[in-house]
Design a protein around this motif. Structure first.
Motif, short mmCIF file in Angstrom:
data_model
loop_
_atom_site.label_atom_id
_atom_site.label_comp_id
_atom_site.label_asym_id
_atom_site.label_seq_id
_atom_site.Cartn_x
_atom_site.Cartn_y
_atom_site.Cartn_z
N THR A 1 0.77 -1.24 0.05
CA THR A 1 0.11 0.17 0.12
C THR A 1 0.93 1.27 0.01
O THR A 1 0.18 2.13 -0.31
CB THR A 1 -0.92 -0.08 1.23
N ARG A 2 2.12 1.15 0.33
CA ARG A 2 3.01 2.19 0.28
C ARG A 2 4.10 2.33 -0.75
O ARG A 2 5.18 3.00 -0.50
CB ARG A 2 3.53 2.76 1.79
N CYS A 3 4.04 1.48 -1.59
CA CYS A 3 4.93 1.16 -2.62
C CYS A 3 4.04 0.99 -3.97
O CYS A 3 3.00 0.26 -3.92
CB CYS A 3 6.10 0.21 -2.32
N TYR A 4 4.89 1.28 -5.06
CA TYR A 4 4.20 0.97 -6.58
C TYR A 4 5.21 0.01 -6.86
O TYR A 4 6.57 0.26 -7.16
CB TYR A 4 4.01 2.34 -7.13
N HIS A 5 4.60 -1.03 -7.49
CA HIS A 5 5.50 -2.22 -8.11
C HIS A 5 5.22 -1.84 -9.62
O HIS A 5 3.97 -2.25 -10.19
CB HIS A 5 4.77 -3.41 -7.87
N PRO A 6 6.37 -1.27 -10.66
CA PRO A 6 5.81 -1.21 -11.80
C PRO A 6 5.52 -2.15 -12.80
O PRO A 6 6.02 -3.32 -12.40
CB PRO A 6 7.19 -0.52 -12.34
N ASP A 7 4.83 -2.16 -13.66
CA ASP A 7 4.25 -2.93 -14.81
C ASP A 7 5.50 -3.14 -15.53
O ASP A 7 6.46 -2.06 -15.76
CB ASP A 7 3.02 -2.38 -15.60
N PRO A 8 5.99 -4.27 -16.11
CA PRO A 8 7.34 -4.53 -17.06
C PRO A 8 7.04 -3.45 -18.09
O PRO A 8 8.18 -3.12 -18.49
CB PRO A 8 7.09 -5.88 -17.54
N GLU B 1 10.86 3.72 -18.02
CA GLU B 1 10.59 5.00 -17.26
C GLU B 1 10.75 4.80 -15.91
O GLU B 1 11.19 5.55 -15.32
CB GLU B 1 9.13 5.23 -17.60
N LEU B 2 10.29 3.74 -15.17
CA LEU B 2 10.15 3.63 -13.56
C LEU B 2 11.05 2.59 -13.32
O LEU B 2 11.33 2.52 -11.86
CB LEU B 2 8.74 3.38 -13.40
N GLY B 3 11.86 2.01 -13.98
CA GLY B 3 12.49 0.69 -13.58
C GLY B 3 11.90 -0.65 -12.98
O GLY B 3 10.76 -0.69 -13.39
N GLU B 4 12.57 -1.31 -12.45
CA GLU B 4 11.78 -2.63 -12.10
C GLU B 4 11.62 -2.80 -10.65
O GLU B 4 10.95 -3.65 -10.08
CB GLU B 4 12.67 -3.98 -12.46
N ILE C 1 -0.69 -3.74 -6.68
CA ILE C 1 -0.97 -4.70 -5.58
C ILE C 1 -0.73 -6.13 -6.09
O ILE C 1 0.07 -7.03 -5.43
CB ILE C 1 -2.36 -4.55 -4.74
N ARG C 2 -1.33 -6.46 -7.06
CA ARG C 2 -1.19 -7.88 -7.67
C ARG C 2 0.22 -8.18 -8.18
O ARG C 2 0.74 -9.39 -7.63
CB ARG C 2 -2.03 -8.22 -8.98
N ARG C 3 0.91 -7.26 -8.71
CA ARG C 3 1.85 -7.62 -8.89
C ARG C 3 3.33 -7.41 -7.74
O ARG C 3 4.13 -8.36 -7.59
CB ARG C 3 2.83 -6.39 -10.00
N GLY C 4 2.80 -6.73 -6.75
CA GLY C 4 3.61 -6.94 -5.44
C GLY C 4 3.70 -8.26 -4.76
O GLY C 4 4.55 -9.00 -4.30
#
Length: 216
Positions: free
Chosen positions: A69-76, A81-84, A108-111
């Protein structure tokens, strides 16, 4: 179908390490645990999966709430742009200001998927039961929720070993015959190497008897 997972070293915790060991899984339970030759002889019809390195109980993630909830897990597709790696702090706050519900649910799903890739099957709270996206994603994942750990938490990190401590502190609990088949395999030779290299060395994660992650 009964499956035997074999590895050069099995560390069940609460019992002696087993060189050239194996864990037999029947449904969601551990049917046998011991030297591979003995387990295979007792279950000659079982399918066999051979793994490199070290088989241990799967891990517990004490910082699950912050990671989800306090992190964003970038889409591949956003990697350029955002890294991995998970984005937290100011980077997360900038994204959160314009994040819609679909993008947040995807993060959330990717996390959760990335936790599985780090050998994690148990999430320590607090997880907000009143957050519909979080509650739905955790329920679908099948990961087990545990009470919050005592004391202050380190900054969020997908690697449960990042805050220090050995396997006894980081694993969800021991592996035992009759218990749930929640375990992970790491491509390292022993526990000391696992603590040094971390959970990024995970090559397989088994959750309630199901192979939910494999890297090879």
């Amino acid at each position: 179908m009964l499956t035997i997972h074999a590895a050069p070293l099995v560390l069940p915790l609460g019992a002696a390490a087993v060189a050239d060991g194996a864990v037999a899984v029947d449904g969601d339970r551990v049917a046998a645990l011991g030297p591979y030759e003995e387990v295979a002889a007792a279950h000659p019809a079982a399918r066999v999966r051979r793994w490199p390195g070290l088989l241990t109980p799967s891990l517990r993630q004490d910082r699950a709430g912050a990671l989800l909830t306090r992190c964003y897990h970038p889409d591949p597709r956003e990697a350029d742009e955002l890294g991995e790696l998970p984005l937290s702090g100011e980077a997360f706050e900038r994204l959160a200001a314009s994040m819609d519900a679909a993008r947040r649910a995807g993060s959330i799903r990717r996390g959760l998927q990335r936790m599985l890739r780090h050998g994690t099957t148990h999430l320590a709270g607090p997880l907000d039961a009143h957050d519909p996206a979080l509650a739905a994603a955790v329920a679908r994942s099948g990961l087990i929720q545990l009470p919050p750990p005592p004391g202050p938490l380190a900054p969020p990190d997908l690697d449960p070993f990042a805050s220090g401590g050995g396997l006894a502190r980081t694993a969800h609990g021991p592996l035992s015959v009759g218990g749930r088949a929640d375990f992970a395999v790491f491509d390292v030779p022993d526990e000391a190497a696992l603590c040094r290299a971390g959970a990024r060395t995970c090559v397989a994660t088994v959750l309630a008897g199901r192979l939910v992650h494999r890297s090879r």
